[in-house]
Write a protein that holds these residues in place. Structure first.
Motif, PDB file in Angstrom:
ATOM      1  N   TYR A 178      16.686  19.140  -9.216  1.00 36.82           N
ATOM      2  CA  TYR A 178      16.250  17.875  -9.804  1.00 36.82           C
ATOM      3  C   TYR A 178      16.968  16.757  -9.076  1.00 36.82           C
ATOM      4  CZ  TYR A 178      14.633  20.853 -13.584  1.00 36.82           C
ATOM      5  OH  TYR A 178      14.003  21.825 -14.322  1.00 36.82           O
ATOM      6  N   LEU A 189      17.622  12.700  -9.740  1.00 34.82           N
ATOM      7  CA  LEU A 189      17.479  11.502 -10.562  1.00 34.82           C
ATOM      8  C   LEU A 189      17.811  10.308  -9.689  1.00 34.82           C
ATOM      9  CD1 LEU A 189      19.378  12.673 -13.770  1.00 34.82           C
ATOM     10  CD2 LEU A 189      16.958  12.868 -13.267  1.00 34.82           C
ATOM     11  N   SER A 243      17.845   5.906  -9.267  1.00 33.88           N
ATOM     12  CA  SER A 243      17.806   4.610  -9.934  1.00 33.88           C
ATOM     13  C   SER A 243      17.082   3.629  -9.031  1.00 33.88           C
ATOM     14  CB  SER A 243      19.217   4.102 -10.221  1.00 33.88           C
ATOM     15  OG  SER A 243      19.144   2.805 -10.767  1.00 33.88           O
ATOM     16  N   ILE A 279      12.951  12.440 -10.628  1.00 37.15           N
ATOM     17  CA  ILE A 279      12.800  11.601 -11.817  1.00 37.15           C
ATOM     18  C   ILE A 279      13.313  10.217 -11.443  1.00 37.15           C
ATOM     19  CG2 ILE A 279      13.459  11.269 -14.230  1.00 37.15           C
ATOM     20  CD1 ILE A 279      13.964  14.392 -14.255  1.00 37.15           C
ATOM     21  N   GLU A 335      14.229   6.517 -12.373  1.00 36.49           N
ATOM     22  CA  GLU A 335      14.615   5.667 -13.508  1.00 36.49           C
ATOM     23  C   GLU A 335      14.755   4.230 -13.012  1.00 36.49           C
ATOM     24  OE1 GLU A 335      14.641   6.492 -16.543  1.00 36.49           O
ATOM     25  OE2 GLU A 335      14.791   8.666 -16.526  1.00 36.49           O
ATOM     26  N   ALA A 378      19.879   3.842 -17.337  1.00 33.28           N
ATOM     27  CA  ALA A 378      18.824   4.808 -17.644  1.00 33.28           C
ATOM     28  C   ALA A 378      19.053   6.120 -16.888  1.00 33.28           C
ATOM     29  CB  ALA A 378      17.456   4.228 -17.306  1.00 33.28           C
ATOM     30  N   LEU A 379      19.535   6.026 -15.669  1.00 35.97           N
ATOM     31  CA  LEU A 379      19.845   7.208 -14.855  1.00 35.97           C
ATOM     32  C   LEU A 379      20.935   8.048 -15.524  1.00 35.97           C
ATOM     33  CD1 LEU A 379      19.760   8.661 -11.951  1.00 35.97           C
ATOM     34  CD2 LEU A 379      21.671   7.177 -11.441  1.00 35.97           C
ATOM     35  N   ARG A 420      21.929   7.957 -18.698  1.00 35.00           N
ATOM     36  CA  ARG A 420      21.450   8.476 -19.986  1.00 35.00           C
ATOM     37  C   ARG A 420      20.538   9.682 -19.782  1.00 35.00           C
ATOM     38  NH1 ARG A 420      22.672   5.519 -24.367  1.00 35.00           N
ATOM     39  NH2 ARG A 420      23.418   3.401 -24.033  1.00 35.00           N
ATOM     40  N   ARG A 421      19.659   9.612 -18.792  1.00 38.69           N
ATOM     41  CA  ARG A 421      18.754  10.733 -18.503  1.00 38.69           C
ATOM     42  C   ARG A 421      19.554  11.961 -18.076  1.00 38.69           C
ATOM     43  NH1 ARG A 421      13.226  11.211 -17.855  1.00 38.69           N
ATOM     44  NH2 ARG A 421      12.776  13.376 -17.367  1.00 38.69           N
ATOM     45  N   VAL A 459      20.975  13.635 -21.111  1.00 41.94           N
ATOM     46  CA  VAL A 459      19.922  14.352 -21.850  1.00 41.94           C
ATOM     47  C   VAL A 459      19.604  15.672 -21.158  1.00 41.94           C
ATOM     48  CG1 VAL A 459      17.449  14.296 -22.420  1.00 41.94           C
ATOM     49  CG2 VAL A 459      18.902  12.317 -22.936  1.00 41.94           C
ATOM     50  N   GLU A 460      19.461  15.623 -19.838  1.00 41.41           N
ATOM     51  CA  GLU A 460      19.141  16.835 -19.075  1.00 41.41           C
ATOM     52  C   GLU A 460      20.285  17.844 -19.136  1.00 41.41           C
ATOM     53  OE1 GLU A 460      16.149  17.516 -17.749  1.00 41.41           O
ATOM     54  OE2 GLU A 460      15.453  15.610 -18.549  1.00 41.41           O
ATOM     55  N   ARG A 493      20.175  19.463 -22.501  1.00 43.31           N
ATOM     56  CA  ARG A 493      19.018  20.351 -22.578  1.00 43.31           C
ATOM     57  C   ARG A 493      19.308  21.677 -21.880  1.00 43.31           C
ATOM     58  NH1 ARG A 493      15.263  21.662 -19.142  1.00 43.31           N
ATOM     59  NH2 ARG A 493      15.781  20.013 -17.666  1.00 43.31           N
TER      60      ARG A 493
END
Length: 134
Positions: free
Chosen positions: A71, A73, A75, A101, A103, A108-109, A111-112, A115-116, A119
């Protein structure tokens, strides 16, 4: 652990003793643990030939891999446009499909990423320069 014939990566059953300590049972259980490994790397803006400074530099990319799936991520406050999914396979035995992904902001990066991470619920976390930076 060698003296007790305990092996890393195996499951054991522990039973608490009311007066303190534990009893180990199922010593012959050879079922191997199958931990989730989460490997990540953080990239920041920085001045040339300098180490990033949290007061002026920002995180613009976090890459991570879980169970063979990569993955990335990004910004958009640093990267000018959305980046599509891609594959990075340095050797055939190390396939590297990446889901990207995008962001909008550094916040936001981050925070994501959290979350990941939650998860994935990894048992093992690996970083690149994690002792001093990540």
């Amino acid at each position: 652990c060698i003296d007790l014939n305990l092996r890393a990566g195996c499951w054991y059953t522990l039973t608490a003793i009311p007066t303190g300590g534990v009893v180990l049972s199922e010593r012959d259980n050879l079922q191997k643990a199958n931990p989730t490994v989460f490997a990540f790397d953080i990239e920041c803006t920085k001045a040339p030939l300098k180490f990033p400074d949290a007061d002026v530099d920002s995180i613009f990319m976090i890459s991570y891999m879980v169970d063979g799936q990569g993955y990335l991520l990004l910004s958009r406050h640093v990267v000018g446009k959305d980046v599509p999914n891609f594959e990075y396979t340095p050797k055939p035995k190390y396939p590297g499909p990446f889901i990207v992904i995008n962001e909008l902001t550094e916040e936001a990066l981050i925070r994501r990423f959290m979350v990941e991470f939650e998860r994935a619920a990894p048992q093992i976390v690996v970083t690149y320069n994690g002792d001093f930076f990540d």
